[in-house]
Design a protein around this motif. Structure first.
Motif, PDB file in Angstrom:
ATOM      1  N   TYR A  96       8.981  -3.328   4.228  1.00 43.05           N
ATOM      2  CA  TYR A  96       8.949  -1.994   4.822  1.00 43.05           C
ATOM      3  C   TYR A  96       9.450  -1.023   3.750  1.00 43.05           C
ATOM      4  CZ  TYR A  96       8.280  -4.415   9.223  1.00 43.05           C
ATOM      5  OH  TYR A  96       7.776  -5.216  10.218  1.00 43.05           O
ATOM      6  N   PHE A  97       8.620  -0.049   3.410  1.00 43.04           N
ATOM      7  CA  PHE A  97       8.999   0.861   2.333  1.00 43.04           C
ATOM      8  C   PHE A  97       8.463   2.261   2.584  1.00 43.04           C
ATOM      9  CE2 PHE A  97       4.852  -0.693   1.114  1.00 43.04           C
ATOM     10  CZ  PHE A  97       4.236   0.363   0.458  1.00 43.04           C
ATOM     11  N   GLU A  98       9.045   3.200   1.837  1.00 42.60           N
ATOM     12  CA  GLU A  98       8.574   4.583   1.799  1.00 42.60           C
ATOM     13  C   GLU A  98       8.290   4.891   0.344  1.00 42.60           C
ATOM     14  OE1 GLU A  98      11.327   6.399   5.377  1.00 42.60           O
ATOM     15  OE2 GLU A  98      12.035   6.550   3.314  1.00 42.60           O
ATOM     16  N   TYR A  99       7.325   5.773   0.125  1.00 50.00           N
ATOM     17  CA  TYR A  99       7.063   6.158  -1.261  1.00 50.00           C
ATOM     18  C   TYR A  99       6.467   7.545  -1.349  1.00 50.00           C
ATOM     19  CZ  TYR A  99       2.021   4.951  -0.831  1.00 50.00           C
ATOM     20  OH  TYR A  99       0.703   4.886  -0.472  1.00 50.00           O
ATOM     21  N   GLU A 100       6.509   8.059  -2.580  1.00 49.22           N
ATOM     22  CA  GLU A 100       5.999   9.389  -2.880  1.00 49.22           C
ATOM     23  C   GLU A 100       5.208   9.271  -4.175  1.00 49.22           C
ATOM     24  OE1 GLU A 100       8.343  13.273  -2.551  1.00 49.22           O
ATOM     25  OE2 GLU A 100       8.737  12.582  -4.597  1.00 49.22           O
ATOM     26  N   LEU A 101       4.069   9.921  -4.241  1.00 43.10           N
ATOM     27  CA  LEU A 101       3.253   9.910  -5.456  1.00 43.10           C
ATOM     28  C   LEU A 101       3.296  11.268  -6.128  1.00 43.10           C
ATOM     29  CD1 LEU A 101       0.115   7.914  -4.266  1.00 43.10           C
ATOM     30  CD2 LEU A 101       1.865   7.167  -5.874  1.00 43.10           C
ATOM     31  N   ARG A 102       3.546  11.243  -7.437  1.00 42.39           N
ATOM     32  CA  ARG A 102       3.592  12.471  -8.236  1.00 42.39           C
ATOM     33  C   ARG A 102       2.690  12.324  -9.454  1.00 42.39           C
ATOM     34  NH1 ARG A 102       8.519  15.787  -7.933  1.00 42.39           N
ATOM     35  NH2 ARG A 102       9.686  15.103  -6.117  1.00 42.39           N
ATOM     36  N   TYR A 110       1.379  13.345  -3.100  1.00 46.15           N
ATOM     37  CA  TYR A 110       1.589  12.959  -1.696  1.00 46.15           C
ATOM     38  C   TYR A 110       3.091  12.783  -1.482  1.00 46.15           C
ATOM     39  CZ  TYR A 110      -3.386  11.780  -1.219  1.00 46.15           C
ATOM     40  OH  TYR A 110      -4.761  11.822  -1.164  1.00 46.15           O
ATOM     41  N   SER A 111       3.646  13.514  -0.540  1.00 49.13           N
ATOM     42  CA  SER A 111       5.077  13.387  -0.231  1.00 49.13           C
ATOM     43  C   SER A 111       5.282  12.148   0.642  1.00 49.13           C
ATOM     44  CB  SER A 111       5.574  14.625   0.513  1.00 49.13           C
ATOM     45  OG  SER A 111       5.013  14.673   1.808  1.00 49.13           O
ATOM     46  N   LYS A 112       6.528  11.698   0.724  1.00 49.84           N
ATOM     47  CA  LYS A 112       6.793  10.529   1.574  1.00 49.84           C
ATOM     48  C   LYS A 112       6.585  10.863   3.047  1.00 49.84           C
ATOM     49  CE  LYS A 112      11.833  10.760   1.625  1.00 49.84           C
ATOM     50  NZ  LYS A 112      13.056  10.028   1.315  1.00 49.84           N
ATOM     51  N   GLU A 113       6.700  12.142   3.400  1.00 48.88           N
ATOM     52  CA  GLU A 113       6.412  12.552   4.781  1.00 48.88           C
ATOM     53  C   GLU A 113       4.912  12.396   5.093  1.00 48.88           C
ATOM     54  OE1 GLU A 113      10.202  13.836   3.589  1.00 48.88           O
ATOM     55  OE2 GLU A 113       8.342  14.548   2.683  1.00 48.88           O
ATOM     56  N   GLU A 114       4.091  12.740   4.107  1.00 55.37           N
ATOM     57  CA  GLU A 114       2.638  12.580   4.286  1.00 55.37           C
ATOM     58  C   GLU A 114       2.250  11.103   4.361  1.00 55.37           C
ATOM     59  OE1 GLU A 114      -0.177  15.373   1.982  1.00 55.37           O
ATOM     60  OE2 GLU A 114       1.683  15.332   0.805  1.00 55.37           O
ATOM     61  N   LEU A 115       2.881  10.296   3.520  1.00 55.43           N
ATOM     62  CA  LEU A 115       2.519   8.877   3.433  1.00 55.43           C
ATOM     63  C   LEU A 115       3.170   8.035   4.531  1.00 55.43           C
ATOM     64  CD1 LEU A 115       2.689   8.535  -0.438  1.00 55.43           C
ATOM     65  CD2 LEU A 115       0.637   8.598   0.986  1.00 55.43           C
TER      66      LEU A 115
END
Length: 185
Positions: A96-102, A110-115
């Motif tokens: 289970y993970f969260e991530y953000e792409l820059r 893509y923010s972690k809220e979007e993903l």
């Protein structure tokens, strides 16, 4: 009449014999020398070299981050490190993970809220190649920043939305939990 039937019989006999002889296979109209593939491979090498140069300059401009080179061709550094846990995700586990792409310049793609939070069945689901490997390097509650060349991300195609073609990525991942596989029990 007998002569005509003999002539007709002889004609069909010759026709039969010549049609049964072995025929040569048809050659293709054009033959490929493999030149296109060679040129494509060279082009890809140049793209990757250019991306690695950009990544190298980012790492040099942030020496405090202590980037580590992976065996798979990407770099990573720890923002939060878990020194006490030894468990890492392995095939069949659920991560289970969260991530953000820059972008490499730091702009959020893509923010972690979007993903949103992700549930990943390790090596049993199709996710971005770099993440597939990078998550297996992490412990629970760690936050890692990965620097991926485009072939470890979305490659020459992009994602048809916000990620362009051949775009290297900065990916910040927080591993929230690991649920071991029930298959190994």
């Amino acid at each position: 009449m007998k002569l005509e039937s003999n002539t007709i019989g002889l004609f069909f006999g010759i026709l039969f014999l010549t049609s049964c002889s072995q025929q040569q296979a048809r050659r293709p109209v054009s033959q490929s020398s493999g030149q296109f593939m060679k040129e494509s491979a060279e082009r890809n090498k140049l793209i990757i070299a250019k991306e690695e140069k950009r990544i190298d300059s980012i790492m040099k401009s942030h020496p405090e981050n202590n980037y580590i080179a992976s065996k798979k061709g990407y770099w990573y550094c720890y923002e939060t490190k878990n020194e006490t846990d030894t468990l890492r995700p392995k095939k069949g586990d659920v991560a289970y993970f969260e991530y953000e792409l820059r972008a490499l310049n730091g702009a959020i793609i893509y923010s972690k809220e979007e993903l949103k939070s992700q549930e990943y069945h390790v090596d049993k689901q199709n996710i971005m190649m770099g993440l597939r490997d990078g998550i297996k390097l992490m412990h629970k509650n760690e936050k890692v920043v990965f620097l991926f060349t485009s072939h470890m991300g979305f490659g020459y195609h992009g994602d048809n939305k916000k990620i362009g073609i051949n775009e290297p990525l900065m990916c910040a991942v927080t591993l929230n939990d690991i649920v071991p596989s029930t298959e190994s029990k």
